[in-house]
Motif scaffolding. Structure first.
Motif, mmCIF file in Angstrom:
data_model
loop_
_atom_site.group_PDB
_atom_site.id
_atom_site.type_symbol
_atom_site.label_atom_id
_atom_site.label_comp_id
_atom_site.label_asym_id
_atom_site.label_seq_id
_atom_site.Cartn_x
_atom_site.Cartn_y
_atom_site.Cartn_z
ATOM 1 N N MET A 265 -27.576 74.790 -1.031
ATOM 2 C CA MET A 265 -26.308 74.426 -1.643
ATOM 3 C C MET A 265 -25.373 75.624 -1.753
ATOM 4 N N ILE A 266 -25.928 76.848 -1.896
ATOM 5 C CA ILE A 266 -25.108 78.060 -1.934
ATOM 6 C C ILE A 266 -24.338 78.198 -0.626
ATOM 7 N N ILE A 267 -24.978 77.832 0.484
ATOM 8 C CA ILE A 267 -24.294 77.897 1.773
ATOM 9 C C ILE A 267 -23.073 76.993 1.774
ATOM 10 N N SER A 268 -23.224 75.781 1.252
ATOM 11 C CA SER A 268 -22.088 74.856 1.217
ATOM 12 C C SER A 268 -20.988 75.367 0.297
ATOM 13 N N VAL A 269 -21.369 75.971 -0.823
ATOM 14 C CA VAL A 269 -20.382 76.534 -1.748
ATOM 15 C C VAL A 269 -19.556 77.608 -1.049
ATOM 16 N N VAL A 270 -20.217 78.489 -0.326
ATOM 17 C CA VAL A 270 -19.517 79.577 0.355
ATOM 18 C C VAL A 270 -18.599 79.026 1.444
ATOM 19 N N LEU A 271 -19.049 78.005 2.163
ATOM 20 C CA LEU A 271 -18.193 77.390 3.175
ATOM 21 C C LEU A 271 -16.942 76.784 2.551
ATOM 22 N N VAL A 272 -17.105 76.159 1.394
ATOM 23 C CA VAL A 272 -15.961 75.564 0.722
ATOM 24 C C VAL A 272 -14.951 76.634 0.312
ATOM 25 N N THR A 273 -15.436 77.802 -0.123
ATOM 26 C CA THR A 273 -14.513 78.859 -0.544
ATOM 27 C C THR A 273 -13.702 79.410 0.619
ATOM 28 N N LEU A 274 -14.139 79.148 1.851
ATOM 29 C CA LEU A 274 -13.341 79.557 3.002
ATOM 30 C C LEU A 274 -12.103 78.685 3.135
ATOM 31 N N VAL A 275 -12.175 77.462 2.613
ATOM 32 C CA VAL A 275 -11.039 76.543 2.639
ATOM 33 C C VAL A 275 -10.244 76.608 1.350
#
Length: 301
Positions: A265-275
């Motif tokens: 889930m940390i991976i998804s959080v970091v991807l979201v912060t790119l947007v």
């Protein structure tokens, strides 16, 4: 709501009109806040919930002798759900890129994990890559969809958020460890400690209706991981996939998977912060609090 879709803006306007005269104090006010919280969470989960409903329905009612294999039916249904989400403008274009990226990273991991025997899917169907039916990538996309939608539905704000380049490094290490631990040291506990050190100072602010709640960011991460773990139990019960220790019959997924989901889930959080780069909550600046937290009554619709 920040960055909301046209449909969400219409729903938000109706909700504002309906709740404008609601009490600001007392039990009724608390019930209103709770109801709005639940409805926003349900709306954020719409992609994953729809996919999970299809998986359970296929487990209960899909004919064994159907011309279309069950896995192919699930893949077709997942594609239809995604098309509807885009056509109905339930996702923005920027969000779709994050979801697609998470879909691809998830599928790549699925190919590796099924090859080494970490879990397995039924062998039916033609819409697959090796031992991985294509609907599996949509399950990862559902996690990404939830993360990007909850960000804007709750106007999330953060204080003392870690530097994004550090979070990218940790997320990349987490993703790599899902592969490398099969022939090298398993660094999940080191990575878990790194996540704790990075996000321990961070507080998350979420706007419900009139109230803004705050909680430690790590507690929010743990809550999402628990939710995904519960959904995973439903998915394995429905036969969408299974772990080796479930070969002789279904039983709840091992609690150790909570750590895996927390890290994934940390991976998804970091991807979201790119947007959606992390922002301070309304009423604060990046350097610290000003005059307090703005509530819905002060904020833009």
């Amino acid at each position: 709501m920040r960055n909301s879709t046209p449909l969400e803006r219409r729903i938000d306007a109706v909700a504002h009109a309906f709740l404008r005269d609601a009490s600001e104090r007392g039990v009724r006010a608390g019930l209103v806040e709770f109801a709005v919280f639940v409805l926003k969470q349900a709306w954020a989960c719409i992609f994953g919930a729809a996919l999970l409903v299809v998986i359970v329905a296929a487990r209960l009612w899909y004919p064994e002798d159907a011309v279309l294999a069950r896995n192919d039916f699930l893949t077709t249904a997942a594609i239809v759900i995604q098309i509807v989400m885009v056509a109905a403008r339930l996702e923005t274009g920027r969000e779709l890129w994050v979801i697609v990226l998470f879909h691809l990273t998830g599928t790549a991991m699925e190919l590796f994990k099924t090859d080494v025997g970490s879990w397995a899917y039924a062998a039916d169907g033609v819409l697959r890559i090796g031992g991985v039916p294509l609907f599996s990538g949509f399950m990862y996309a559902a996690v990404g969809s939830y993360m990007v939608r909850v960000y804007r539905l709750f106007d999330l704000g953060f204080t003392r958020y870690p530097r994004r380049w550090l979070t990218v490094v940790v997320a990349a290490a987490i993703y790599a460890n899902f592969f490398t631990h099969h022939w090298w040291w398993d660094l999940r506990w080191v990575l878990l400690a790194a996540v704790g050190l990075l996000w321990f100072p961070t507080t998350m602010y979420a706007r419900i209706w009139r109230k803004v709640i705050r909680m430690p960011q790590l507690a929010a991460f743990a809550g999402v991981a628990l939710f995904i773990y519960l959904a995973e139990n439903i998915g394995t019960w429905a036969g969408a996939w299974s772990y080796p220790d479930q070969a002789d019959g279904w039983h709840p997924v091992a609690l150790s998977k909570l750590v895996s989901w927390f890290l994934l889930m940390i991976i998804s959080v970091v991807l979201v912060t790119l947007v959606y780069p992390p922002r301070p909550p309304a009423g604060e600046t990046s350097s610290g609090p000003t005059d307090g937290i703005r509530t819905v009554s002060d904020a833009e619709s």
